[in-house]
Design an enzyme around this catalytic site. Sequence first.
Site: not given
Length: 544
Positions: A206, A256
Amino acid sequence: MTERSTRPADDWWRSAVVYQVYPRSFADADGDGTGDVNGIRARLPYLAQLGIDAIWISPWYPSPLLDGGYDVSDYRDINPEFGTLADADALIAEAHALGIRILIDLVPNHCSWDHPAFKAALAAGKGSPERDLFWFRDGVDGQPPTNWPAAFGGGAWQQIEDGQWYLHMFDISQPDWNWDHPKVVEEFDAILRFWFDRGIDGFRIDVADSMAKDASLPDVPLKDGRPTHDKYVGNPFYDQPGVHTIHQRWRAIADEYAGTPQGPRVFVAEAWLSPAERLAQYVRSNELHSAFNFDVLRCAWDAKELRQVIDYTTESLWAVGAPATWVLSNHDTIRHRTRYGRALQDALAEAGDVPTDLTLGLRRARAAALLELALPGGAYIYQGDELGLPEVEDLPEEVLDDPTWERSGHTVRGRDGCRVPIPWSGSEPPYGFGDGTDQPWLPQPADWAPLTAAAQESDPASHLNLYRAALKIRRAEEALGEGRLTWDDDAPAGVLSFTRDPGFRCVVNLGSSPIELPAGEILLASEPLLEGELPVDATVWLKV
């Protein structure tokens, strides 16, 4: 071979069609008038049949819902009105079993004034470490620290009892986090990992251009006598260089997960930035994966303007190795069926007395859907787009829920008209939105029976079945999704026509009269073809 066909599976997002769910308004499983997680679960077969690749769920966190859930009081739980974490886990697992990925909203610029950290800051007093997590400042001669305007109207600073002011770039109930503080940075690292570890595939960020602020707090220039909210280069609260440091850190966290069976997690940015070169900075290879392209959403139904926007967007994003991400409507904008039913100069006007031809708007919405889904890159579908829903412009004032209505002094109706709950079945409200006859949190129009999913199911020419057919073809055609386009030089004035390799052509007639159909096998058309001609405000897909 096209770019798309040689991409690894982990790059699914570069071509994905993502369906936005606004949870309050999608489907209500417990009959309380508010949509919920189990309502989404119940409608997963519908979404799978539609043919989408992923779902983006607007905020589902605990919240007082003073801004539709974008006022978050707890980033690690589900709003009890929507369900539980166990419900969310079940949704993620069931969606994955259907081959559908899940994106959720992250709201990093601000939280709710009900967030424990903000409550602690209010209680702790001036100069406290708790207040350092937000933007608390003393005023100047009894006035706010700056002249900054809030997005929902009024000023961006609110004074509290001890005389200090706190910054809220949106509603008064949404204090801004101080992203210069390491504890804020570390908290959002942990929030990302919390949801990634639960199995979500990514986040929609957002106001991704807003977290960093110019700590010197300069005033903004005046425009028409008022502080401007324009995102000019150098704006102290939008598109500051520090946002890129934040995004780079998040990209490293997402990467990751590259070695997991689920694959790397992804981000899509909400950043209303023009020109496209500014937006492209957010999707460089070490930042966010993609960003909504809002220039097409804001563009008039005009061949010349659309081609300029498409060219500018694709070239700017290709320059940094990113795909375009197209969108026609969302929970913050007037539905495109209504926009396209207006005169060009009125297309983006607020709800009200602007003349609108919804029959024309639907015709153009069908044509625009095929244009969007044929363009290179990914695409987003806002819930109800596939049903041809119009904006509800006559909601009674007493039900308006958007904070813009209050902040504007009841002069701007806000975004509720695109958030009216979905009609699923039946001849009258609540149209199968929930069990029984209880009415939803926003009232549905009495004339929506022909627009329900059930009513459109058996009509091969319905708006819903146009979307289903288009998405089926998009999956089957190697040319569609990520890649390039070549404009066709033989297209008449007022017509958009482009070819995508191998062997696909899209023709959109935005002119004033029917045109002769180019050679090729007809795959799909938004309107019936007339003796080999493509009508006005229609799109055709061809195999060439």
